[in-house]
Scaffold this active site. Structure first.
Site, PDB file in Angstrom:
ATOM      1  N   THR A  74      -7.531   5.280  12.181  1.00 25.81           N
ATOM      2  CA  THR A  74      -8.116   6.327  11.347  1.00 25.81           C
ATOM      3  C   THR A  74      -8.980   7.333  12.116  1.00 25.81           C
ATOM      4  OG1 THR A  74      -9.765   6.647   9.570  1.00 25.81           O
ATOM      5  CG2 THR A  74      -9.963   4.641  10.842  1.00 25.81           C
ATOM      6  N   LYS A 103     -12.146  -0.643  11.922  1.00 23.42           N
ATOM      7  CA  LYS A 103     -10.808  -0.169  12.345  1.00 23.42           C
ATOM      8  C   LYS A 103     -10.803   0.049  13.860  1.00 23.42           C
ATOM      9  CE  LYS A 103      -7.585   0.907  10.300  1.00 23.42           C
ATOM     10  NZ  LYS A 103      -6.355   0.147   9.930  1.00 23.42           N
ATOM     11  N   GLY A 121       0.825  -1.211   0.000  1.00 23.23           N
ATOM     12  CA  GLY A 121       0.000   0.000   0.000  1.00 23.23           C
ATOM     13  C   GLY A 121       0.857   1.258   0.000  1.00 23.23           C
ATOM     14  N   TRP A 169      -6.905  11.059   6.107  1.00 30.95           N
ATOM     15  CA  TRP A 169      -6.845  11.545   4.717  1.00 30.95           C
ATOM     16  C   TRP A 169      -5.430  11.445   4.139  1.00 30.95           C
ATOM     17  CZ3 TRP A 169     -10.135  16.585   3.902  1.00 30.95           C
ATOM     18  CH2 TRP A 169     -11.431  16.387   4.391  1.00 30.95           C
ATOM     19  N   TYR A 218     -16.165   0.833   7.712  1.00 29.18           N
ATOM     20  CA  TYR A 218     -14.701   0.967   7.759  1.00 29.18           C
ATOM     21  C   TYR A 218     -14.266   1.488   9.127  1.00 29.18           C
ATOM     22  CZ  TYR A 218     -10.078   3.060   6.992  1.00 29.18           C
ATOM     23  OH  TYR A 218      -8.767   3.425   7.121  1.00 29.18           O
TER      24      TYR A 218
HETATM   25  N1  LIG Z   1      -5.556   6.196   3.182  1.00 26.31           N
HETATM   26  C1  LIG Z   1      -6.112   6.925   4.164  1.00 26.31           C
HETATM   27  O1  LIG Z   1      -6.693   7.994   3.934  1.00 26.31           O
HETATM   28  C2  LIG Z   1      -6.003   6.467   5.597  1.00 26.31           C
HETATM   29  C3  LIG Z   1      -6.520   7.286   6.604  1.00 26.31           C
HETATM   30  C4  LIG Z   1      -6.429   6.860   7.930  1.00 26.31           C
HETATM   31  C5  LIG Z   1      -5.858   5.641   8.221  1.00 26.31           C
HETATM   32  N2  LIG Z   1      -5.378   4.859   7.218  1.00 26.31           N
HETATM   33  C6  LIG Z   1      -4.783   3.560   7.581  1.00 26.31           C
HETATM   34  O2  LIG Z   1      -3.422   3.585   7.181  1.00 26.31           O
HETATM   35  C7  LIG Z   1      -2.994   2.246   6.882  1.00 26.31           C
HETATM   36  C8  LIG Z   1      -2.285   2.240   5.544  1.00 26.31           C
HETATM   37  O3  LIG Z   1      -3.242   2.611   4.541  1.00 26.31           O
HETATM   38  P1  LIG Z   1      -2.842   3.059   3.079  1.00 26.31           P
HETATM   39  O4  LIG Z   1      -3.246   4.473   2.937  1.00 26.31           O
HETATM   40  O5  LIG Z   1      -1.428   2.673   2.757  1.00 26.31           O
HETATM   41  O6  LIG Z   1      -3.881   2.194   2.253  1.00 26.31           O
HETATM   42  P2  LIG Z   1      -3.665   1.215   1.010  1.00 26.31           P
HETATM   43  O7  LIG Z   1      -2.775   1.870   0.009  1.00 26.31           O
HETATM   44  O8  LIG Z   1      -5.036   0.794   0.608  1.00 26.31           O
HETATM   45  O9  LIG Z   1      -2.880  -0.001   1.655  1.00 26.31           O
HETATM   46  C9  LIG Z   1      -3.498  -1.026   2.379  1.00 26.31           C
HETATM   47  C10 LIG Z   1      -2.867  -2.315   1.928  1.00 26.31           C
HETATM   48  O10 LIG Z   1      -3.439  -3.395   2.670  1.00 26.31           O
HETATM   49  C11 LIG Z   1      -3.559  -4.486   1.775  1.00 26.31           C
HETATM   50  N3  LIG Z   1      -4.507  -5.494   2.218  1.00 26.31           N
HETATM   51  C12 LIG Z   1      -5.854  -5.501   2.087  1.00 26.31           C
HETATM   52  N4  LIG Z   1      -6.332  -6.664   2.573  1.00 26.31           N
HETATM   53  C13 LIG Z   1      -5.272  -7.394   3.010  1.00 26.31           C
HETATM   54  C14 LIG Z   1      -5.119  -8.660   3.596  1.00 26.31           C
HETATM   55  N5  LIG Z   1      -6.180  -9.452   3.829  1.00 26.31           N
HETATM   56  N6  LIG Z   1      -3.876  -9.089   3.924  1.00 26.31           N
HETATM   57  C15 LIG Z   1      -2.801  -8.307   3.680  1.00 26.31           C
HETATM   58  N7  LIG Z   1      -2.877  -7.105   3.108  1.00 26.31           N
HETATM   59  C16 LIG Z   1      -4.103  -6.638   2.792  1.00 26.31           C
HETATM   60  C17 LIG Z   1      -3.995  -3.839   0.482  1.00 26.31           C
HETATM   61  O11 LIG Z   1      -3.764  -4.738  -0.590  1.00 26.31           O
HETATM   62  P3  LIG Z   1      -4.715  -4.654  -1.902  1.00 26.31           P
HETATM   63  O12 LIG Z   1      -4.424  -3.333  -2.524  1.00 26.31           O
HETATM   64  O13 LIG Z   1      -4.265  -5.822  -2.698  1.00 26.31           O
HETATM   65  O14 LIG Z   1      -6.116  -4.737  -1.397  1.00 26.31           O
HETATM   66  C18 LIG Z   1      -3.118  -2.599   0.442  1.00 26.31           C
HETATM   67  O15 LIG Z   1      -1.878  -2.866  -0.206  1.00 26.31           O
HETATM   68  C19 LIG Z   1      -4.263   1.387   6.941  1.00 26.31           C
HETATM   69  O16 LIG Z   1      -4.290   0.708   8.154  1.00 26.31           O
HETATM   70  C20 LIG Z   1      -5.404   2.389   6.875  1.00 26.31           C
HETATM   71  O17 LIG Z   1      -6.571   1.912   7.536  1.00 26.31           O
HETATM   72  C21 LIG Z   1      -5.425   5.247   5.922  1.00 26.31           C
END
Ligand SMILES: NC(=O)c1ccc[n+]([C@@H]2O[C@H](COP(=O)([O-])OP(=O)(O)OC[C@H]3O[C@@H](n4cnc5c(N)ncnc54)[C@H](OP(=O)(O)O)[C@@H]3O)[C@@H](O)[C@H]2O)c1
Length: 301
Positions: free
Chosen positions: A120, A148, A10, A166, A144
């Site tokens: 989040t 979380k 990710g 975000w 979601y």
């Molecule tokens: N993006 C935001 O705005 C935001 C905000 C607040 C908190 N967060 C948190 O920050 C963290 C990192 O998020 P990010 O922004 O890097 O999101 P991201 O780019 O969507 O990365 C999440 C990764 O988790 C993988 N994943 C999904 N299901 C899985 C599974 N069963 N086993 C192993 N991996 C799995 C996804 O793979 P696939 O792509 O193959 O599904 C993706 O590569 C997360 O915990 C998220 O909840 C994000």
């Protein structure tokens, strides 16, 4: 320090892998955080596992990976992040966000590793109209956010729970790639002005996570781009940074979205912190700084 990262494919996982290798993420998207010692290239020994390498929904696979790699710190980033899709897939979101986190918590506890779980701002209802601190009451409005939060509750008492908001990086198509393309073409955009959060550069968040690996504080800490903005404000800012005329970005309200968003988002979930200073942790730069660097990197030829 041996570190295992889940969800390493990710956006945060990619930036964190680079930061822990002592490398600056591409195109200057990250800056060294003021007051934080730089990462030496031999400080962290990182095992970065993407979904194909470790599916966190399998307790057996998680236990095996932690046993095999013997990390001192596990950074658990894997998540079901498709906020609207989760509304129709409660079981899928629960399997990853709650039960997957429980698997990591169990495996980390069994091996004595410290767990860093990234959560989040969507754990909040965001109806207070002021920035939210760690002790504010949670009340998620979406599947979601609820899953979380359930993941937070599965973490052991010693874990670091880092709530952010975000997040966007250079790696995927995001609203910022859309804004940069639209600015280049002079194409008007409409974004909502009634959802306000803390826009956070993924590369800055990765840099901020370093302190949690080094110091391993327990409990919840809010880490996001400093300050707050609505989607309309942040996209108008990005449009301008990309060389466009920000008056081409107009404000709408959430009920005007067509199609409507399946998930209800907080109205105001700007993150503030009463713990960062207490922990001696380094705050992230202002959101305009982090998002400005990101947008200029996307727009660079
Ligand atoms: N993006 C935001 O705005 C935001 C905000 C607040 C908190 N967060 C948190 O920050 C963290 C990192 O998020 P990010 O922004 O890097 O999101 P991201 O780019 O969507 O990365 C999440 C990764 O988790 C993988 N994943 C999904 N299901 C899985 C599974 N069963 N086993 C192993 N991996 C799995 C996804 O793979 P696939 O792509 O193959 O599904 C993706 O590569 C997360 O915990 C998220 O909840 C994000």
């Amino acid at each position: 320090m041996r570190v295992l990262i889940t969800g390493a494919g990710g956006q945060v996982g990619k930036d964190l892998s680079l930061v822990l290798a002592g490398r600056v993420p591409p195109a200057g998207t990250a800056t060294a955080l003021r007051g934080q010692a730089p990462v030496a290239d031999d400080e962290f020994d990182v095992v970065a596992l993407d979904r194909a390498q470790l599916d966190v929904t399998s307790g057996a696979a998680v236990a095996e990976a932690v046993k095999a790699h013997r990390p001192e710190v596990v950074v658990h980033l894997a998540a079901y992040t498709a906020v609207d899709r989760a509304e129709g897939d409660v079981a899928g979101a629960t399997a990853v966000n709650e039960l997957g986190t429980a698997h990591l918590a169990d495996a980390a506890s069994a091996s004595g590793a410290h767990l860093v779980y990234v959560s989040t701002d969507y754990v909040f209802a965001g109806d207070l109209g002021r920035p939210l601190v760690e002790s504010d009451e949670t009340n998620p409005l979406s599947v979601y956010g609820a899953t979380k939060l359930a993941g937070e509750h599965r973490c052991p008492p010693g874990a670091s729970i880092v709530r952010t908001s975000w997040v966007a990086g250079i790696w995927n198509r995001t609203v910022f790639t859309l804004a940069v393309a639209a600015a280049g073409e002079g194409r008007p955009l409409r974004f909502v002005d009634d959802q306000t959060g803390s826009p956070t550069s993924s590369a800055d968040l990765a840099a901020g996570l370093v302190g949690f690996l080094r110091d391993r504080p327990s409990g919840v800490c809010h880490v996001g781009g400093d300050g707050g903005a609505s989607w309309y404000e942040v996209i108008a800012f990005a449009y301008e940074q990309a060389g466009g005329d920000p008056s081409l970005v107009s404000a709408i309200s959430t009920p005007e979205l067509d199609p409507p968003q399946a998930a209800t988002r907080p109205t105001y979930s700007v993150l503030a912190s009463e713990r960062l200073a207490e922990l001696g942790a380094t705050p992230l730069p202002a959101w305009q700084d982090g998002i400005g660097r990101l947008v200029r990197a996307i727009a660079a030829p």
